[in-house]
Every structure is written in C-alpha cells, then in structure tokens.
Design a protein around this motif. Structure first.
Motif, short mmCIF file in Angstrom:
data_model
loop_
_atom_site.label_atom_id
_atom_site.label_comp_id
_atom_site.label_asym_id
_atom_site.label_seq_id
_atom_site.Cartn_x
_atom_site.Cartn_y
_atom_site.Cartn_z
N THR A 18 36.43 38.79 38.75
CA THR A 18 37.47 38.30 39.67
C THR A 18 37.64 40.21 39.84
O THR A 18 38.46 39.77 41.05
N SER A 19 38.06 40.86 38.88
CA SER A 19 38.62 41.95 39.68
C SER A 19 37.63 42.60 40.42
O SER A 19 38.42 43.46 41.32
N ALA A 20 35.90 42.45 40.73
CA ALA A 20 35.61 43.56 41.62
C ALA A 20 36.07 42.67 42.95
O ALA A 20 36.09 43.85 43.91
N LEU A 21 35.83 41.34 42.99
CA LEU A 21 36.65 40.79 43.84
C LEU A 21 37.98 41.20 44.60
O LEU A 21 37.98 41.39 45.57
N SER A 71 43.69 34.83 47.97
CA SER A 71 42.56 35.10 47.54
C SER A 71 42.99 35.57 46.14
O SER A 71 42.02 35.43 45.12
N ILE A 72 43.60 36.56 45.70
CA ILE A 72 44.68 36.66 44.68
C ILE A 72 45.16 36.01 44.48
O ILE A 72 45.57 35.10 42.68
N LEU A 121 49.40 32.32 53.46
CA LEU A 121 49.52 32.73 52.34
C LEU A 121 49.68 31.66 51.26
O LEU A 121 48.54 31.95 50.39
N CYS A 122 50.15 30.68 51.29
CA CYS A 122 50.27 30.09 50.25
C CYS A 122 49.21 28.80 50.28
O CYS A 122 48.81 28.87 49.42
N TYR A 123 49.00 28.07 51.74
CA TYR A 123 47.93 26.95 51.52
C TYR A 123 46.62 27.76 51.13
O TYR A 123 45.98 27.10 51.13
N GLN A 124 46.53 29.16 51.97
CA GLN A 124 45.20 29.42 51.82
C GLN A 124 44.26 29.76 49.90
O GLN A 124 43.73 29.62 49.30
N GLY A 181 46.20 28.23 47.58
CA GLY A 181 45.48 26.62 47.11
C GLY A 181 44.17 26.65 47.17
O GLY A 181 43.75 26.50 46.54
N ILE A 182 43.58 26.80 48.30
CA ILE A 182 42.49 26.51 49.18
C ILE A 182 41.36 27.82 48.05
O ILE A 182 40.05 27.35 47.60
N ALA A 183 41.76 28.45 47.85
CA ALA A 183 41.27 29.81 47.44
C ALA A 183 40.92 29.21 45.57
O ALA A 183 39.93 29.39 45.21
N ALA A 184 41.49 29.05 45.23
CA ALA A 184 41.99 28.81 43.84
C ALA A 184 41.01 27.74 43.72
O ALA A 184 39.63 27.08 42.93
N VAL A 185 40.64 26.12 44.81
CA VAL A 185 40.28 25.54 44.31
C VAL A 185 38.43 26.07 44.97
O VAL A 185 37.85 25.31 43.76
N ILE A 186 37.89 26.62 45.71
CA ILE A 186 36.82 26.77 45.85
C ILE A 186 36.47 27.84 44.85
O ILE A 186 34.86 27.38 44.48
N THR A 187 37.54 28.81 44.67
CA THR A 187 36.47 30.06 42.86
C THR A 187 36.93 29.29 42.23
O THR A 187 35.18 29.63 41.98
N LEU A 188 37.46 27.95 42.14
CA LEU A 188 37.65 27.35 40.43
C LEU A 188 36.75 25.34 39.97
O LEU A 188 36.86 25.69 39.28
#
Length: 433
Positions: A56-59, A377-378, A249-252, A254-261
């Motif tokens: 996750t740090s590299a990303l 995404s962070i 920034l806000c809704y993405q 949420g999306i990034a958390a769902v995709i990543t995890l």
C-alpha cells in the motif's frame, strides 16, 4: 453513434479513443487488483507482517507522484498541443515497467517497489491524458454516453487480460509450476496486451489542439508552471469545478476503499475462497461494463448531476447490504450493485469534468481531476484500514464508515451548478504563454 460525435470525428477515431480504456484496464485488473498484489505480499515480501503495508505504501507513493505532477503535465500538454505525444510516452513507460515486474522474483523487494511505483505513475498520467480527448470527440449533449462507451470497453479489456493470465496460470499449475514461475509471465502477457490494444489509439486518434504560445517559444517546464500558477490565481472563476473535484475526492475515496479491499472483505468477513473471489472480480467487471454503458445514455437524458446522485445512492445501498450480509447471497447482490455503480459513477465523473473544463485547458483540468482521484485512492483505503485496526478487526464497521464518503459526495454535489460551471468554462480566453 455518429450523431453522438463532434464534427469531423469518425466512428473509427471514437473507437480508437475507447480502445485505450480497453488497453490500460488490464494493468489495473491484473497488476493492482488480482495477481501481482497477492504475489507481492506472499512471494516477493515472503508473507512478512509488513508486506501489505509495503504494497500500500508503494501504491501511495505512485499516487502522490501523480498528484504532484498531473496538472503540470496537463498544462504542458495544452501549451504545446502534445497530449498524444505525452500519452505515447506514458504508455511506453507503463508497458516497459509492467514487463520489468517479471524481474521481481521472491525477495526482490526493492526492484518490485521501484517498478510498481513507476508503472502506476505512468498509468495515472496516461489515464488523465486520454480523458482530456473526450470533449474533443463527443458532442456536448452526448458526452455521457461516449464516456460510458470507453469505460464499458475498459472493463471488457480488464476481463480479457485477466482471462488470458488465468488461462496461462491454469496451464502452468497443471505443469507443476509455482507462482514464482507463472506470475512473471502474467506480467509479460499484461504488458504485451496493453501495447497491442493501444495501437489503434496512436494510429487513428487525432491531436486537434493548437499550441497556445508565441511563435518560436521553446519547450520548457517553466511554461507549465506559469499556466498552472494562472489557474490557481483564477480558481474563484471555476468554483463549480472545484466543488465537483471535492465531490469526486469524497465519492472516489469510497470507491477506492471498496475496490482495494473487496477481496479482503470477502475473505475475512464472508469466508470466500480464492476461486470465489476471482469469480467475484470477473462478474463485477461485467456488471461494471453494463453500468458504464447504460448509465451513459441515462446521463445524457436525465442530466449529469441527477444521474451521478442516483449512482451514489446505489453505492449507499451496496454498503448497507454488505454490512448486513451474513452469508454469500446478500454479499453477491451487494457486489454486483457495486459493479453497476462503479462503472456508472466513474464514467459520469469523467463526463462532468469534460463539461466544466475550458476547451483550451483540457489536459490541465483533467490533471486536476486526476489529482482528486489519486488522492482519494490514498484517503479511502487508509480510512478503512485505520477503522479496521482501531476496532480490532471489525470489517463490517469499516465498510459502514466508508459509506460516509458517499454521503459527503452527495452533499457537495447538491451545491454544484453545471450550467454556471459550463458558462465559466466557455468564457475562458486563450492566452499566449
């Protein structure tokens, strides 16, 4: 389809533009989501306690580089009318460094981190640059559906790359090969498909922009700095765009958390096997493709803001179902709702930025959009991870907290006036740098 395109744009050129979404989606699907991420943790880092943090740090480092560089790169592309040239360079960079990931065997941590940072940085730059062509190829009243075609084709491209890699993995495992043998080949397959599928883009997509400089001006990074400084000084003129970027920034996040995890949630909270998770990814890509294409038409008929609001409500429904799910059936439903909303919301966001960006500064303003997306995404995954850690491993609470980002997105979206923002964009006057 021709009725949706700007004057002078052919079907072939629109297809060539959308093919870039097809081409680059294999990178995110195979490298970031399904194959190399797990290989990095289990093999490259040897399953160490810090392995997931290293990944996750590299990303995050690669996203930070995009955040810092995207608007400046876009300002340079606008000034010298070189979006396509820079897109080619970023594509070659991503293809080369993705192929170089094949060198990152067990224990080669520094090499893996170097090439994942470089490849993801190049990917992010290319993503912004290809998006900046959208307002040039689509009619204003059809920008939603054209954006949807690209996103829809992109998810199919991700499936093609993932399918090719899984086919090879099945063969390799039948031959007794381990991950250290077949994952490097998957990186080569992904890089080759990216290069091959992007060829139509560079053969048929036209650079319609014109240089915005005094005759004889030299190519210089100082030009990009001056243009970006001007944008910052005039930020008040584009308040609706700035509000929408805050919404993004806000809704993405949420999306990034769902995709990543999603895979971790499926494993830890739902007890999914690896095979179940891979099937989940395949089906979600299909529903995401359907969502991107179908909601693109809805967007142009219903309106951009109402359509995006509808998809954010869909995300909230997904969060509620995932939180309440005690077994696979309800979770499968939640995952497919997420797929539909993912394709729709990402396509809608790109189209709205296309409307709010001044025609002479498309690459720069899509660079700002890229900033918001990468920062999210962070932010999103970190919020999920911290909530999970502070709650003693409660994934259900973490997904519920993630839903708050979609609520914030809806609240900010309500303050965005797209007609006013479009007038501000069209009032922009080109100036020599």
């Amino acid at each position: 389809m021709p009725a949706s395109l700007a004057r002078g744009v052919t079907r072939r050129e629109a297809w060539a533009w959308a093919m870039y979404d097809f081409a680059n989606s294999g990178y995110t699907t195979v490298v970031i989501t399904a194959v190399f991420s797990a290989y990095f943790v289990a093999e490259v880092a040897g399953g160490a306690d810090w392995a997931t943090l290293a990944w996750t740090s590299a990303l995050s480092l690669s996203y930070a580089l995009v955040i810092l560089g995207a608007p400046l790169l876009g300002a340079y592309a606008d000034a010298f009318a070189c979006k396509k040239r820079l897109l080619l360079l970023s594509t070659l960079g991503c293809v080369a460094t993705t192929a170089a990931l094949a060198l990152a065997g067990p224990g080669a941590l520094a090499l893996a981190v170097l090439f994942i940072v470089l490849s993801n940085f190049c990917f992010g730059c290319g993503e912004n640059l290809i998006a900046a062509f959208l307002p040039e190829i689509a009619r204003e009243d059809a920008i939603g559906r054209v954006s949807g075609w690209g996103w829809g084709l992109g998810y199919i491209g991700g499936l093609v790359s993932l399918g090719a890699c899984l086919g090879y993995v099945a063969w390799a495992q039948a031959q007794g090969h381990g991950a250290a043998q077949f994952v490097p080949v998957c990186m080569l397959i992904t890089a080759a498909l990216f290069a091959l599928a992007s060829l139509p883009t560079f053969l048929f997509l036209r650079e319609r922009a014109r240089p915005q400089l005094q005759p004889g001006a030299r190519h210089s990074a100082a030009v990009a700095w001056r243009r970006f400084a001007r944008t910052l000084s005039e930020a008040g003129r584009y308040r609706d765009l700035l509000r929408f970027l805050a919404c993004t920034l806000c809704y993405q996040a949420g999306i990034a958390a769902v995709i990543t995890l999603a895979a971790i949630y499926a494993d830890q909270a739902m007890g999914f096997t690896t095979q179940d998770t891979l099937l989940l990814i395949l089906l979600v890509n299909i529903t995401a493709s359907l969502g991107a294409v179908s909601f693109g038409y809805v967007q142009d008929r219903l309106g951009h803001r109402p359509t995006l609001a509808l998809t954010l409500l869909g995300w909230l429904l997904m969060v509620g179902l995932a939180w309440a799910a005690e077994g696979p059936p309800l979770f499968w439903l939640a995952a497919n709702i997420a797929g539909l909303c993912m394709g729709a919301s990402q396509s809608a966001g790109r189209a709205i930025v296309g409307l709010l960006a001044p025609p002479t500064r498309l690459a720069e303003f899509f660079g700002l959009w890229g900033q918001a997306v990468k920062l999210s995404s962070i932010l999103g995954p970190m919020t999920y991870g911290l909530t999970n850690w502070l709650s003693g491993g409660d994934h259900r609470l973490a997904i519920l907290i993630t839903g708050g980002y979609f609520v914030l997105g809806l609240l900010i979206l309500a303050s965005v006036d797209l007609k006013r923002g479009r007038r501000a964009a069209l009032a922009e006057r080109p100036t020599d740098t």
